[in-house]
Write a protein that holds these residues in place. Structure first.
Motif, PDB file in Angstrom:
ATOM      1  N   GLN A   1      33.168  27.470  88.050  1.00  0.00           N
ATOM      2  CA  GLN A   1      32.643  27.373  86.945  1.00  0.00           C
ATOM      3  C   GLN A   1      33.210  26.629  85.717  1.00  0.00           C
ATOM      4  N   SER A   2      34.553  26.413  85.911  1.00  0.00           N
ATOM      5  CA  SER A   2      35.295  25.524  84.875  1.00  0.00           C
ATOM      6  C   SER A   2      34.785  24.112  85.336  1.00  0.00           C
TER       7      SER A   2
ATOM      8  N   ALA B   1      31.675  23.154  83.390  1.00  0.00           N
ATOM      9  CA  ALA B   1      32.114  23.100  81.900  1.00  0.00           C
ATOM     10  C   ALA B   1      32.703  21.707  81.908  1.00  0.00           C
TER      11      ALA B   1
ATOM     12  N   SER C   1      27.862  24.565  78.560  1.00  0.00           N
ATOM     13  CA  SER C   1      29.150  23.996  78.777  1.00  0.00           C
ATOM     14  C   SER C   1      30.059  24.702  77.576  1.00  0.00           C
TER      15      SER C   1
ATOM     16  N   PHE D   1      33.273  27.389  78.068  1.00  0.00           N
ATOM     17  CA  PHE D   1      34.562  27.160  77.394  1.00  0.00           C
ATOM     18  C   PHE D   1      34.944  28.236  76.505  1.00  0.00           C
TER      19      PHE D   1
ATOM     20  N   GLY E   1      35.498  31.706  78.738  1.00  0.00           N
ATOM     21  CA  GLY E   1      36.695  31.199  79.563  1.00  0.00           C
ATOM     22  C   GLY E   1      37.888  31.552  78.955  1.00  0.00           C
TER      23      GLY E   1
END
Length: 133
Positions: free
Chosen positions: A2-3, A6, A57, A61, A64
């Motif tokens: 997932q990161s 992003a 994205s 962030f 997250g």
């Protein structure tokens, strides 16, 4: 995973938006020829795709960071906010590009009304600040 999306998607989305805006600033279609139609479609597709990818994205962030801070937000809330943010961003970006293409590329108009007036510190900056007062 997932990161990784992003981190990669944000610059890709911003590049697509930049390409779209620069193309819109450099070329204003006036007819219904195939070339004008193709360029208009290119501007629209790159603008919308770039806004969608960059906004997605940015939302990743934000959520997250909230998760790292200990605040878990339900997935449905994340999806609804991402959907709303992406559509609002695309709507505003399309309005701005349409506004950009309505005016000719006259440097005096651009410098008097846009953020470029702060960047340019030439001989005309005193006139633009006097006109704005």
């Amino acid at each position: 995973m997932q990161s990784a999306f992003a981190v990669v998607a944000l610059p890709v989305g911003l590049v697509l938006v930049t390409v779209s805006v620069v193309t819109a600033a450099l070329y204003t279609p006036y007819t219904t020829s195939r070339i004008d139609t193709t360029i208009t479609a290119f501007i629209g597709v790159t603008l919308q795709l770039g806004c969608l990818v960059a906004t997605s994205s940015a939302v990743l962030f934000v959520f997250g960071a909230l998760e790292v801070a200990g605040l878990a937000v339900p997935l449905l809330v994340q999806v609804v906010l991402a959907y709303a943010a992406s559509h609002l961003t695309i709507y505003v970006a399309c309005l701005k590009v349409t506004d950009l293409q309505e005016r000719p590329l006259d440097p005096d108009v651009v410098l008097q009304s846009g953020p470029l007036r702060f960047v340019s510190r030439g001989s005309g900056s005193a006139e633009t600040s006097a006109d704005n007062s």
